[in-house]
Scaffold this motif. Structure first.
Motif, PDB file in Angstrom:
ATOM      1  N   VAL A 124      56.590  42.415  50.653  1.00  0.00           N
ATOM      2  CA  VAL A 124      56.391  42.531  49.319  1.00  0.00           C
ATOM      3  C   VAL A 124      55.228  43.866  49.377  1.00  0.00           C
ATOM      4  O   VAL A 124      54.650  44.144  50.141  1.00  0.00           O
ATOM      5  N   PRO A 125      55.778  44.663  48.397  1.00  0.00           N
ATOM      6  CA  PRO A 125      54.932  46.053  48.426  1.00  0.00           C
ATOM      7  C   PRO A 125      53.351  45.827  48.096  1.00  0.00           C
ATOM      8  O   PRO A 125      52.940  44.723  47.433  1.00  0.00           O
ATOM      9  N   ASP A 126      52.627  46.820  48.744  1.00  0.00           N
ATOM     10  CA  ASP A 126      51.320  46.712  48.768  1.00  0.00           C
ATOM     11  C   ASP A 126      50.871  46.488  47.271  1.00  0.00           C
ATOM     12  O   ASP A 126      50.171  45.597  46.827  1.00  0.00           O
ATOM     13  N   ALA A 127      51.206  47.342  46.267  1.00  0.00           N
ATOM     14  CA  ALA A 127      50.635  47.291  44.870  1.00  0.00           C
ATOM     15  C   ALA A 127      51.023  46.013  44.138  1.00  0.00           C
ATOM     16  O   ALA A 127      50.031  45.533  43.630  1.00  0.00           O
ATOM     17  N   VAL A 128      52.067  45.603  44.514  1.00  0.00           N
ATOM     18  CA  VAL A 128      52.461  43.920  44.114  1.00  0.00           C
ATOM     19  C   VAL A 128      51.490  42.818  44.653  1.00  0.00           C
ATOM     20  O   VAL A 128      50.945  42.131  44.000  1.00  0.00           O
ATOM     21  N   ARG A 129      51.301  43.004  46.061  1.00  0.00           N
ATOM     22  CA  ARG A 129      50.333  42.072  46.639  1.00  0.00           C
ATOM     23  C   ARG A 129      49.045  41.931  45.852  1.00  0.00           C
ATOM     24  O   ARG A 129      48.359  41.054  45.765  1.00  0.00           O
ATOM     25  N   GLN A 130      48.570  43.304  45.854  1.00  0.00           N
ATOM     26  CA  GLN A 130      47.281  43.582  45.091  1.00  0.00           C
ATOM     27  C   GLN A 130      47.078  42.908  43.869  1.00  0.00           C
ATOM     28  O   GLN A 130      45.848  42.166  43.563  1.00  0.00           O
ATOM     29  N   CYS A 131      48.056  43.101  43.103  1.00  0.00           N
ATOM     30  CA  CYS A 131      48.142  42.478  41.616  1.00  0.00           C
ATOM     31  C   CYS A 131      48.027  40.936  41.705  1.00  0.00           C
ATOM     32  O   CYS A 131      47.490  40.435  40.922  1.00  0.00           O
ATOM     33  N   VAL A 132      48.920  40.423  42.721  1.00  0.00           N
ATOM     34  CA  VAL A 132      48.942  38.778  42.852  1.00  0.00           C
ATOM     35  C   VAL A 132      47.654  38.458  43.204  1.00  0.00           C
ATOM     36  O   VAL A 132      47.058  37.393  42.815  1.00  0.00           O
ATOM     37  N   VAL A 133      47.041  39.016  44.274  1.00  0.00           N
ATOM     38  CA  VAL A 133      45.560  38.536  44.603  1.00  0.00           C
ATOM     39  C   VAL A 133      44.590  38.670  43.771  1.00  0.00           C
ATOM     40  O   VAL A 133      43.578  37.924  43.301  1.00  0.00           O
ATOM     41  N   GLU A 134      44.642  39.861  42.881  1.00  0.00           N
ATOM     42  CA  GLU A 134      43.530  39.945  41.691  1.00  0.00           C
ATOM     43  C   GLU A 134      43.845  38.848  40.805  1.00  0.00           C
ATOM     44  O   GLU A 134      42.731  38.131  40.153  1.00  0.00           O
ATOM     45  N   HIS A 135      45.015  38.653  40.377  1.00  0.00           N
ATOM     46  CA  HIS A 135      45.458  37.680  39.384  1.00  0.00           C
ATOM     47  C   HIS A 135      44.800  36.278  39.915  1.00  0.00           C
ATOM     48  O   HIS A 135      44.346  35.520  39.173  1.00  0.00           O
ATOM     49  N   LEU A 136      44.956  36.044  41.186  1.00  0.00           N
ATOM     50  CA  LEU A 136      44.803  34.876  41.575  1.00  0.00           C
ATOM     51  C   LEU A 136      43.021  34.540  41.802  1.00  0.00           C
ATOM     52  O   LEU A 136      42.495  33.446  41.248  1.00  0.00           O
ATOM     53  N   ILE A 137      42.443  35.708  42.109  1.00  0.00           N
ATOM     54  CA  ILE A 137      40.957  35.873  42.152  1.00  0.00           C
ATOM     55  C   ILE A 137      40.473  35.286  40.516  1.00  0.00           C
ATOM     56  O   ILE A 137      39.553  34.734  40.557  1.00  0.00           O
ATOM     57  N   HIS A 138      41.116  35.867  39.673  1.00  0.00           N
ATOM     58  CA  HIS A 138      40.632  35.898  38.247  1.00  0.00           C
ATOM     59  C   HIS A 138      40.857  34.435  37.480  1.00  0.00           C
ATOM     60  O   HIS A 138      40.159  33.998  37.157  1.00  0.00           O
ATOM     61  N   GLN A 139      42.173  33.848  38.106  1.00  0.00           N
ATOM     62  CA  GLN A 139      42.777  32.558  37.809  1.00  0.00           C
ATOM     63  C   GLN A 139      41.637  31.593  38.327  1.00  0.00           C
ATOM     64  O   GLN A 139      41.195  30.693  37.510  1.00  0.00           O
ATOM     65  N   TYR A 140      41.401  31.623  39.249  1.00  0.00           N
ATOM     66  CA  TYR A 140      40.290  30.704  40.022  1.00  0.00           C
ATOM     67  C   TYR A 140      38.895  30.806  39.743  1.00  0.00           C
ATOM     68  O   TYR A 140      38.063  30.135  40.340  1.00  0.00           O
ATOM     69  N   GLY A 141      38.644  31.712  38.923  1.00  0.00           N
ATOM     70  CA  GLY A 141      37.134  32.050  38.645  1.00  0.00           C
ATOM     71  C   GLY A 141      36.127  32.446  39.848  1.00  0.00           C
ATOM     72  O   GLY A 141      35.044  32.522  39.738  1.00  0.00           O
ATOM     73  N   TYR A 142      36.767  33.262  40.987  1.00  0.00           N
ATOM     74  CA  TYR A 142      36.175  33.631  42.116  1.00  0.00           C
ATOM     75  C   TYR A 142      35.105  34.814  41.602  1.00  0.00           C
ATOM     76  O   TYR A 142      35.587  35.778  40.759  1.00  0.00           O
ATOM     77  N   SER A 143      34.067  35.002  41.892  1.00  0.00           N
ATOM     78  CA  SER A 143      33.246  36.167  41.542  1.00  0.00           C
ATOM     79  C   SER A 143      32.615  36.829  42.726  1.00  0.00           C
ATOM     80  O   SER A 143      32.061  35.955  43.804  1.00  0.00           O
ATOM     81  N   GLN A 144      32.265  37.969  42.874  1.00  0.00           N
ATOM     82  CA  GLN A 144      31.672  38.481  44.003  1.00  0.00           C
ATOM     83  C   GLN A 144      30.261  38.339  43.908  1.00  0.00           C
ATOM     84  O   GLN A 144      29.699  38.484  42.885  1.00  0.00           O
ATOM     85  N   LEU A 145      29.557  38.453  45.071  1.00  0.00           N
ATOM     86  CA  LEU A 145      27.989  38.558  45.163  1.00  0.00           C
ATOM     87  C   LEU A 145      27.722  39.859  44.766  1.00  0.00           C
ATOM     88  O   LEU A 145      28.328  40.694  44.778  1.00  0.00           O
ATOM     89  N   PRO A 146      26.580  39.863  44.219  1.00  0.00           N
ATOM     90  CA  PRO A 146      25.816  41.209  43.891  1.00  0.00           C
ATOM     91  C   PRO A 146      26.085  42.184  44.812  1.00  0.00           C
ATOM     92  O   PRO A 146      25.804  41.706  46.197  1.00  0.00           O
TER      93      PRO A 146
END
Length: 59
Positions: free
Chosen positions: A6-28
């Motif tokens: 999988v190309p890097d750009a596609v993988r990054q989009c998938v990861v970002e989508h999953l992070i948003h979908q599961y409500g993960y938030s970064q620490l300050p």
């Protein structure tokens, strides 16, 4: 298609989508020397291997 094909750009989009979908938030961004690893489960052999590798490199 295997994950390695999988190309890097596609993988990054998938990861970002999953992070948003599961409500993960970064620490300050106050803590400068913090690494966050997210595993679905720690019982799998590769989770432990990855964790130990990251820990070793971070030191």
């Amino acid at each position: 298609m295997p994950v390695t094909m999988v190309p890097d750009a596609v993988r990054q989009c998938v990861v970002e989508h999953l992070i948003h979908q599961y409500g993960y938030s970064q620490l300050p961004r106050v803590a400068a020397h913090v690494l966050q690893l997210v595993f679905r489960e720690l019982e799998h052999m590769w989770s432990v291997v990855i964790f130990r590798g990251v820990e070793r490199v971070a030191r």
